[in-house]
Design an enzyme around this catalytic site. Structure first.
Site, PDB file in Angstrom:
ATOM      1  CE  LYS A  23      38.926 -73.596  -9.985  1.00 59.69           C
ATOM      2  NZ  LYS A  23      37.869 -73.272  -9.038  1.00 59.69           N
ATOM      3  NE  ARG A  78      33.920 -68.938  -5.972  1.00 57.78           N
ATOM      4  CZ  ARG A  78      32.707 -69.060  -6.519  1.00 57.78           C
ATOM      5  NH1 ARG A  78      31.847 -68.076  -6.457  1.00 57.78           N
ATOM      6  NH2 ARG A  78      32.370 -70.166  -7.140  1.00 57.78           N
ATOM      7  NE  ARG A 121      28.359 -77.943  -9.539  1.00 57.58           N
ATOM      8  CZ  ARG A 121      29.123 -76.990  -9.025  1.00 57.58           C
ATOM      9  NH1 ARG A 121      29.493 -75.964  -9.759  1.00 57.58           N
ATOM     10  NH2 ARG A 121      29.547 -77.033  -7.786  1.00 57.58           N
TER      11      ARG A 121
HETATM   12  C1  BT5 Z   1      38.872 -70.692  -6.483  1.00 55.26           C
HETATM   13  O1  BT5 Z   1      37.969 -71.023  -5.509  1.00 55.26           O
HETATM   14  O2  BT5 Z   1      38.918 -71.175  -7.595  1.00 55.26           O
HETATM   15  C2  BT5 Z   1      39.897 -69.683  -6.043  1.00 55.26           C
HETATM   16  C3  BT5 Z   1      41.267 -70.276  -5.872  1.00 55.26           C
HETATM   17  C4  BT5 Z   1      42.283 -69.230  -5.501  1.00 55.26           C
HETATM   18  C5  BT5 Z   1      43.592 -69.834  -5.062  1.00 55.26           C
HETATM   19  C6  BT5 Z   1      44.633 -68.771  -4.857  1.00 55.26           C
HETATM   20  S1  BT5 Z   1      46.215 -69.451  -4.662  1.00 55.26           S
HETATM   21  C7  BT5 Z   1      46.849 -67.917  -4.194  1.00 55.26           C
HETATM   22  C8  BT5 Z   1      45.813 -67.287  -3.291  1.00 55.26           C
HETATM   23  N1  BT5 Z   1      45.990 -67.680  -1.915  1.00 55.26           N
HETATM   24  C9  BT5 Z   1      44.965 -68.417  -1.459  1.00 55.26           C
HETATM   25  O3  BT5 Z   1      44.871 -68.905  -0.309  1.00 55.26           O
HETATM   26  N2  BT5 Z   1      44.050 -68.576  -2.448  1.00 55.26           N
HETATM   27  C10 BT5 Z   1      44.442 -67.854  -3.644  1.00 55.26           C
HETATM   28  P1  BT5 Z   1      36.676 -71.930  -5.747  1.00 55.26           P
HETATM   29  O4  BT5 Z   1      35.921 -71.454  -6.946  1.00 55.26           O
HETATM   30  O5  BT5 Z   1      35.984 -71.944  -4.432  1.00 55.26           O
HETATM   31  O6  BT5 Z   1      37.258 -73.345  -6.075  1.00 55.26           O
HETATM   32  C11 BT5 Z   1      37.715 -74.225  -5.088  1.00 55.26           C
HETATM   33  C12 BT5 Z   1      37.486 -75.646  -5.610  1.00 55.26           C
HETATM   34  O7  BT5 Z   1      38.406 -75.905  -6.688  1.00 55.26           O
HETATM   35  C13 BT5 Z   1      37.769 -76.729  -4.577  1.00 55.26           C
HETATM   36  O8  BT5 Z   1      36.614 -77.002  -3.820  1.00 55.26           O
HETATM   37  C14 BT5 Z   1      38.173 -77.906  -5.461  1.00 55.26           C
HETATM   38  O9  BT5 Z   1      37.035 -78.532  -6.005  1.00 55.26           O
HETATM   39  C15 BT5 Z   1      38.878 -77.235  -6.621  1.00 55.26           C
HETATM   40  N3  BT5 Z   1      40.347 -77.184  -6.431  1.00 55.26           N
HETATM   41  C16 BT5 Z   1      41.078 -77.128  -5.296  1.00 55.26           C
HETATM   42  N4  BT5 Z   1      42.378 -77.055  -5.567  1.00 55.26           N
HETATM   43  C17 BT5 Z   1      42.490 -77.071  -6.923  1.00 55.26           C
HETATM   44  C18 BT5 Z   1      43.584 -77.024  -7.823  1.00 55.26           C
HETATM   45  N5  BT5 Z   1      44.842 -76.903  -7.417  1.00 55.26           N
HETATM   46  N6  BT5 Z   1      43.290 -77.085  -9.146  1.00 55.26           N
HETATM   47  C19 BT5 Z   1      42.019 -77.183  -9.608  1.00 55.26           C
HETATM   48  N7  BT5 Z   1      40.950 -77.230  -8.806  1.00 55.26           N
HETATM   49  C20 BT5 Z   1      41.191 -77.165  -7.477  1.00 55.26           C
END
Ligand code: BT5
Length: 321
Positions: A181, A116, A316
């Site tokens: 996560k 996001r 948080r």
């Molecule tokens: C989310 O955003 O949690 C939504 C993620 C959705 C990803 C899917 S993959 C298929 C589809 N195509 C895309 O391009 N996106 C979707 P948010 O709540 O904004 O969390 C993002 C935050 O999670 C980042 O700022 C990191 O802190 C953390 N993060 C990034 N990659 C991660 C991972 N692989 N596993 C766990 N945390 C992660």
């Protein structure tokens, strides 16, 4: 590229000679292909004199035929790519060009996976699920309210069936295990939400990625493999996710999020907890009461109930709770 990966995916040693024979190319050509894999896909390949080549870690590649067959029986079109900028972006592009929906897009990796508010989603090759389902909605027949929460519930059920019994939800769209996560959901819309529009449901699940992998994630995270100690079949997990998603989307379409609200709250890890809600520089402290029929967060703020919704909000835990 897939051919050589199919041979190497077991993580065992393969001699240059054997790889060359299997691929019908010279040893020098094998070496070139492996260099390409490393440079293009970020994979690490170990070379040991006298033994050959092996991947630093075994891979579970997506089985395209199995995914296509299962999707067909669900009435979805499905496409699986080696590499994309973002599976969500690909679905939006294809729907804009008039592709039929529902459309499922998966990739072995994303170069610009997104979360996001411009945040990024770390998406290394062959490790996790990068899963996007595009739907066309006509005339507001399908309630968008609470949809991302219904999707979160479907992902939680799929992970539970896959053995992650202690997975829970954090409003609005995180899936956590032991405070770390494991998956996230990103819904993106185009068109007119009150009329004809397209929605893409993007789901990222950490499947086989392990701590120590060369990834930089700025919050605690985990994966199915870290929990179980075993390499997980990503195709099986993708099919399981598809089943649960269908079930919950049907329920959401029929009855709306209101029918899933209590179930969602029973999976909410932070029910009753003291939290801070962050909206940019603004911070609101309160106690989580639950969610309303539209999926908005209900909080007790200084003794008064207030509702909050919007993609820019994040939650948080208060240090003292
Ligand atoms: C989310 O955003 O949690 C939504 C993620 C959705 C990803 C899917 S993959 C298929 C589809 N195509 C895309 O391009 N996106 C979707 P948010 O709540 O904004 O969390 C993002 C935050 O999670 C980042 O700022 C990191 O802190 C953390 N993060 C990034 N990659 C991660 C991972 N692989 N596993 C766990 N945390 C992660």
């Amino acid at each position: 590229m897939r051919e050589v990966l199919q041979l190497l995916r077991d993580g065992e040693f393969h001699s240059g000679e054997a790889l060359g024979a299997a691929l019908g190319v010279s040893r020098a050509a094998v070496w070139k292909r492996l260099e390409h894999l490393e440079a293009e896909l970020g994979l690490t390949i170990h070379r040991v004199r006298g033994r050959g080549y092996r991947l630093a870690s075994p891979l579970s590649l997506l089985d395209r035929e199995a995914i296509a067959a299962a999707s067909r029986s669900a009435g979805w079109d499905a496409l699986v790519f080696d590499s994309l900028d973002s599976t969500n972006a690909e679905v939006l592009r294809r729907l804009a060009e008039g592709a039929p929906a529902p459309l499922l897009v998966l990739a072995e990796r994303q170069e610009s996976g997104r979360g996001r508010r411009g945040r990024s989603w770390v998406s290394p090759f062959g490790e996790n699920l990068y899963y996007s389902l595009g739907l066309r909605l006509e005339g507001g027949a399908f309630a968008l309210d609470g949809l991302s929460l219904s999707v979160g519930l479907a992902v939680a059920r799929a992970l539970q069936e896959a053995g992650v019994v202690d997975v829970g939800l954090k409003w609005p769209n995180d899936l956590l295990v032991g405070g770390r996560k494991i998956a996230g959901v990103l819904l993106e819309l185009s068109g007119d939400p009150a009329g004809a529009c397209q929605v893409v449901i993007g789901i990222g699940v950490n499947v086989n990625m392990l701590p120590g992998a060369a990834v930089a994630i700025d919050q605690p995270w985990t994966s199915l493999r870290e929990r179980s100690g075993q390499l997980v079949d990503r195709t099986e997990l993708a099919l399981l996710l598809g089943c649960w998603l269908r079930r919950y989307l049907e329920r959401h379409e029929r009855e709306g999020f209101a029918a899933l609200r209590e179930e969602w709250e029973s999976c909410h890890l932070w029910q009753g907890r003291e939290v801070s809600l962050l909206a940019g520089a603004q911070r609101i402290d309160g106690i989580v009461l639950g969610v309303d029929r539209q999926g908005a967060l209900r909080m007790d703020v200084a003794g008064q109930e207030r509702q909050f919704s919007g993609g820019e909000l994040s939650l948080r835990l208060r240090d003292d709770s």
